[in-house]
Write a protein that holds these residues in place. Structure first.
Motif, short mmCIF file in Angstrom:
data_model
loop_
_atom_site.label_atom_id
_atom_site.label_comp_id
_atom_site.label_asym_id
_atom_site.label_seq_id
_atom_site.Cartn_x
_atom_site.Cartn_y
_atom_site.Cartn_z
N ARG A 19 -16.85 24.94 -33.15
CA ARG A 19 -17.28 23.62 -33.63
C ARG A 19 -18.56 23.18 -32.93
O ARG A 19 -18.81 23.53 -31.77
N LEU A 20 -19.35 22.40 -33.63
CA LEU A 20 -20.68 22.04 -33.15
C LEU A 20 -20.80 20.59 -32.72
O LEU A 20 -21.73 20.24 -31.99
N ASN A 21 -19.93 19.73 -33.18
CA ASN A 21 -20.04 18.31 -32.82
C ASN A 21 -19.26 18.04 -31.54
O ASN A 21 -18.05 17.84 -31.57
N LEU A 22 -19.96 18.06 -30.44
CA LEU A 22 -19.36 17.71 -29.15
C LEU A 22 -19.94 16.40 -28.63
O LEU A 22 -19.43 15.83 -27.67
N THR A 23 -21.00 15.92 -29.25
CA THR A 23 -21.72 14.77 -28.71
C THR A 23 -21.04 13.45 -28.97
O THR A 23 -21.34 12.47 -28.31
N ASP A 24 -20.12 13.38 -29.95
CA ASP A 24 -19.55 12.07 -30.23
C ASP A 24 -18.60 11.62 -29.14
O ASP A 24 -18.13 10.50 -29.14
N ARG A 25 -18.31 12.50 -28.19
CA ARG A 25 -17.50 12.08 -27.04
C ARG A 25 -18.37 11.74 -25.83
O ARG A 25 -17.86 11.39 -24.78
N VAL A 26 -19.68 11.86 -25.96
CA VAL A 26 -20.59 11.44 -24.90
C VAL A 26 -20.93 9.98 -25.17
O VAL A 26 -21.72 9.65 -26.04
N LEU A 27 -20.31 9.09 -24.43
CA LEU A 27 -20.42 7.65 -24.70
C LEU A 27 -21.43 7.00 -23.76
O LEU A 27 -21.57 7.41 -22.60
N ARG A 28 -22.10 6.00 -24.31
CA ARG A 28 -23.04 5.23 -23.48
C ARG A 28 -22.24 4.36 -22.51
O ARG A 28 -21.38 3.57 -22.92
#
Length: 348
Positions: free
Chosen positions: A338-347
């Motif tokens: 899977r390629l979407n790992l960024t949605d768990r990198v929160l501001r």
């Protein structure tokens, strides 16, 4: 159910970003020290200053609506409201456009839910969107997203009209996913829009779409159907024109910055570079080649599972495949790549 003091005061631990738009950021997570009670935060403290009054206007409508439906099975529990935004319980379930219910019991329960909301003086006003309806793991109906809900003190003509429109929009979902279940009276209701609805579609809806979609570059479609319907047909046509591509599934996900990304699962043996060369502009943000898309016994693509992968909701994916070893085996290489790992990198 009203949250007790422990729940209301517990610290929110963010997990996954599900949606970002100009008016809010929606993040699911947990409460520290409160196991088994998943929650979702509509985060408002980061919205641009020029839309903050509108964002809080919508939030206040949601707060009022949620308070009015507390105790109704199938509606979220409002946990608390503070300067960050509003925190409510997470409703476990599959959005209607993925669940596609055909069981009459789901539609009976959905009508029960609307009746109870009507008795509480609440109209939802936004259940024409299938993503605001859920099918829970036990097959019951649930509704979410009360941003446009109205709480009526009087049961006058306006209330009755809006309640009727809620029911008519439920019947539109029934017509989309189980048309054989519609009764003669339901067919008649579907054919007759209320006068205010006809006026709105002819006037206010066009202005609303112009302001939100053209001027603000924002869509009320949760960032899903608009992106897929706009870019999807040309993308699918271009990819499947190559005989080595045997299937394409498109899903959306929240970008780390404001906006919505398009995720393409492509059934083929081609490398990503070759697929990007085939794809027309605007290209999807993520393209994942897969040897085989997960399918049902009838051959339909398991869009529900791919949606969870695209949005990186692996906890829900585990539940989906817990009792389905065939599905689990089909998903294993897709999840691993899977390629979407960024949605768990929160501001922070």
């Amino acid at each position: 159910m009203m949250p007790d003091t422990e729940i209301a005061n517990a610290r929110f631990v963010p997990g996954t970003v599900h949606k970002r738009d100009i008016f809010s950021e929606t993040i699911s997570g947990t409460l520290e020290g409160v196991p088994g009670f998943p929650v979702v935060l509509r985060k408002l403290d980061g919205v641009p200053f020029y839309v903050r009054p509108i964002a809080w206007f919508l939030a206040r409508k949601e707060i009022r609506g949620l308070r009015a439906v507390q105790g109704i099975d199938g509606t979220p529990v409002l946990v608390r409201v503070d300067k960050t935004g509003l925190l409510r319980s997470w409703t476990q379930g599959t959005p209607l456009q993925l669940a596609k219910p055909t069981d009459p019991a789901w539609y009976r329960d959905a009508k029960r839910l609307l009746r109870q909301m009507r008795r509480a003086g609440v109209t939802h006003n936004d259940i024409a969107k299938p993503q605001n309806w859920l099918m829970t793991p036990d097959g019951r109906a649930a509704v979410i997203d009360f941003q446009l809900a109205s709480v009526h003190r009087r049961r006058g003509v306006l209330f009755r009209t809006m309640a009727r429109e809620d029911l008519r929009h439920l019947l539109k979902q029934k017509r989309a996913y189980a048309p054989e279940l519609l009764t003669a009276s339901e067919h008649r209701m579907l054919a007759t829009k209320a006068l205010p609805a006809r006026i709105w579609m002819a006037t206010g809806k066009r202005l609303y779409n112009f302001i939100t979609r053209r001027l603000m570059n924002w869509s009320d479609g949760e960032g899903t159907e608009d992106r897929i319907s706009r870019d999807g047909p040309a993308l699918i046509a271009a990819l499947t024109a190559d005989p080595r591509v045997t299937g394409v599934a498109l899903h959306t996900y929240a970008l780390p910055a404001k906006g919505v990304g398009l995720y393409a699962f492509v059934e083929c043996d081609l490398p990503v570079a070759a697929l990007r060369a085939l794809a027309p502009e605007p290209r999807p943000e993520l393209i994942q080649p897969v040897k085989s898309l997960p399918r049902t016994a009838e051959g339909a693509v398991r869009e529900d599972a791919l949606n969870l992968i695209a949005t990186n909701r692996l906890d829900e994916l585990e539940m989906l495949q817990a009792d389905d070893p065939v599905l689990a085996a089909a998903l294993r290489p897709i999840v691993a790549g899977r390629l979407n790992l960024t949605d768990r990198v929160l501001r922070r």
